[in-house]
Design a protein around this motif. Structure first.
Motif, short mmCIF file in Angstrom:
data_model
loop_
_atom_site.label_atom_id
_atom_site.label_comp_id
_atom_site.label_asym_id
_atom_site.label_seq_id
_atom_site.Cartn_x
_atom_site.Cartn_y
_atom_site.Cartn_z
N SER A 44 68.81 36.63 57.17
CA SER A 44 69.06 37.60 56.11
C SER A 44 68.25 37.19 54.89
O SER A 44 67.94 36.00 54.71
CB SER A 44 70.55 37.68 55.74
OG SER A 44 70.97 36.49 55.07
N TYR A 60 61.75 39.75 47.66
CA TYR A 60 61.35 41.16 47.74
C TYR A 60 60.04 41.43 47.02
O TYR A 60 59.44 42.48 47.22
CB TYR A 60 62.46 42.05 47.18
CG TYR A 60 63.65 42.17 48.11
CD1 TYR A 60 63.49 42.61 49.43
CD2 TYR A 60 64.94 41.84 47.67
CE1 TYR A 60 64.59 42.70 50.28
CE2 TYR A 60 66.03 41.94 48.52
CZ TYR A 60 65.85 42.38 49.82
OH TYR A 60 66.92 42.48 50.67
N ALA A 64 59.17 43.56 51.69
CA ALA A 64 59.99 44.69 51.27
C ALA A 64 61.38 44.69 51.93
O ALA A 64 62.36 45.12 51.32
CB ALA A 64 59.28 46.00 51.57
N ASN A 65 61.46 44.19 53.16
CA ASN A 65 62.73 44.24 53.87
C ASN A 65 62.70 43.28 55.06
O ASN A 65 61.68 42.61 55.31
CB ASN A 65 63.04 45.67 54.35
CG ASN A 65 61.86 46.29 55.08
OD1 ASN A 65 61.27 45.66 55.96
ND2 ASN A 65 61.50 47.52 54.71
N LYS A 66 63.79 43.24 55.80
CA LYS A 66 63.90 42.32 56.93
C LYS A 66 62.92 42.67 58.04
O LYS A 66 62.38 41.78 58.71
CB LYS A 66 65.34 42.34 57.46
CG LYS A 66 65.62 41.34 58.57
CD LYS A 66 67.07 41.37 58.97
CE LYS A 66 67.35 40.46 60.15
NZ LYS A 66 68.79 40.47 60.53
N ASP A 67 62.66 43.96 58.24
CA ASP A 67 61.71 44.37 59.28
C ASP A 67 60.31 43.80 59.00
O ASP A 67 59.62 43.36 59.92
CB ASP A 67 61.64 45.89 59.38
CG ASP A 67 62.90 46.48 60.00
OD1 ASP A 67 63.62 45.73 60.69
OD2 ASP A 67 63.16 47.67 59.80
N GLU A 68 59.90 43.85 57.74
CA GLU A 68 58.60 43.28 57.40
C GLU A 68 58.59 41.77 57.60
O GLU A 68 57.59 41.20 58.05
CB GLU A 68 58.25 43.60 55.94
CG GLU A 68 57.82 45.03 55.73
CD GLU A 68 57.14 45.23 54.38
OE1 GLU A 68 56.63 46.34 54.15
OE2 GLU A 68 57.10 44.28 53.56
#
Length: 236
Positions: A44, A60, A64-68
């Motif tokens: 996370s 961040y 940008a997010n966990k997928d990236e």
């Protein structure tokens, strides 16, 4: 692209930020360690930020997010692969090159068991530099072997699918043993009801290697049969 249509955002196309206390490389390295130690379910942005002694906001700025983040860590471990260049050996020896690539992929998955479960969601839009380079090198092995251009990808994916399937099962098995607190040999002995010598017990690592190698050779046998069916000018 229509003027009113925005390009799809990607971590690979976003400009890097200037000098900051926390870099993308630091974030990725720490994320790989976290995944190796605690598994995918533990990942996370908040937990990663704590390990880096930084707030999630700092992360961040780079991701940008966990997928990236997953795209970045997968590309990072892909850089560990050792894929031989096709100009290092005669094309007729394609099986050796394909096998070496397969062994390297298996070893990488066993070092990073979490990676197999996320490969399918990586590179749907943009591929990272390591994934791109290693994929191109693997494809070149099958192209040099003589597969037609429309079959090169299928041949490569057939071998990769075998490796991922076997290595994923193997990694899950080794994780189970690790949780038991026993060595692999002790774990196998605890499951046996009879006596007598068993090569799998005497050298379980070697037994796993032989099982993987047997299946890989049979997959390559099948591809060789297909190669033998292809007319000499079909690969042009």
């Amino acid at each position: 692209m229509p003027a009113d249509e925005k390009p799809i955002a990607s971590v690979w196309t976003r400009p890097r930020r200037g000098r900051e206390q926390l870099s993308r490389e630091q974030i990725v390295a720490e994320a790989v360690q976290l995944l190796d130690t605690d598994g995918l379910e533990s990942l996370s942005m908040r937990k990663l930020g704590t390990r880096l002694d930084a707030g999630a906001t700092s992360l961040y700025r780079h991701v940008a997010n966990k997928d990236e983040l997953i795209e970045l860590v997968v590309d990072e471990v892909y850089g560990e692969l050792e894929i031989p260049a096709t100009d290092t050996a005669d094309a007729a020896d394609w099986r050796t090159l394909a096998a070496r690539s397969a062994y390297s992929l298996r070893a990488m998955i066993l070092r990073h068991p979490w990676v197999a479960s996320v490969l399918g969601q990586v590179g749907l839009i943009h591929l990272g530099p390591n994934v791109t380079k290693m994929s191109e090198r693997m494809a070149a092995v099958y192209k040099a072997a003589g597969f037609p251009s429309d079959e090169t990808g299928h041949a490569m994916k057939t071998v990769i699918s075998y490796v991922i399937g076997m290595a994923t099962s193997e990694a899950a098995y080794l994780s189970l043993i690790a949780r038991s607190g026993k060595s692999e040999r002790e774990f196998i002995e605890s499951l046996r009801s009879g006596g007598g010598e068993d090569p799998q017990v005497e050298d379980p690592g070697k037994a796993r290697d032989e099982t993987f190698d047997y299946g890989l050779r049979r997959v390559l046998d099948g591809l060789q049969v297909r190669l033998d069916e292809i007319p000499g000018d079909a690969a042009e």
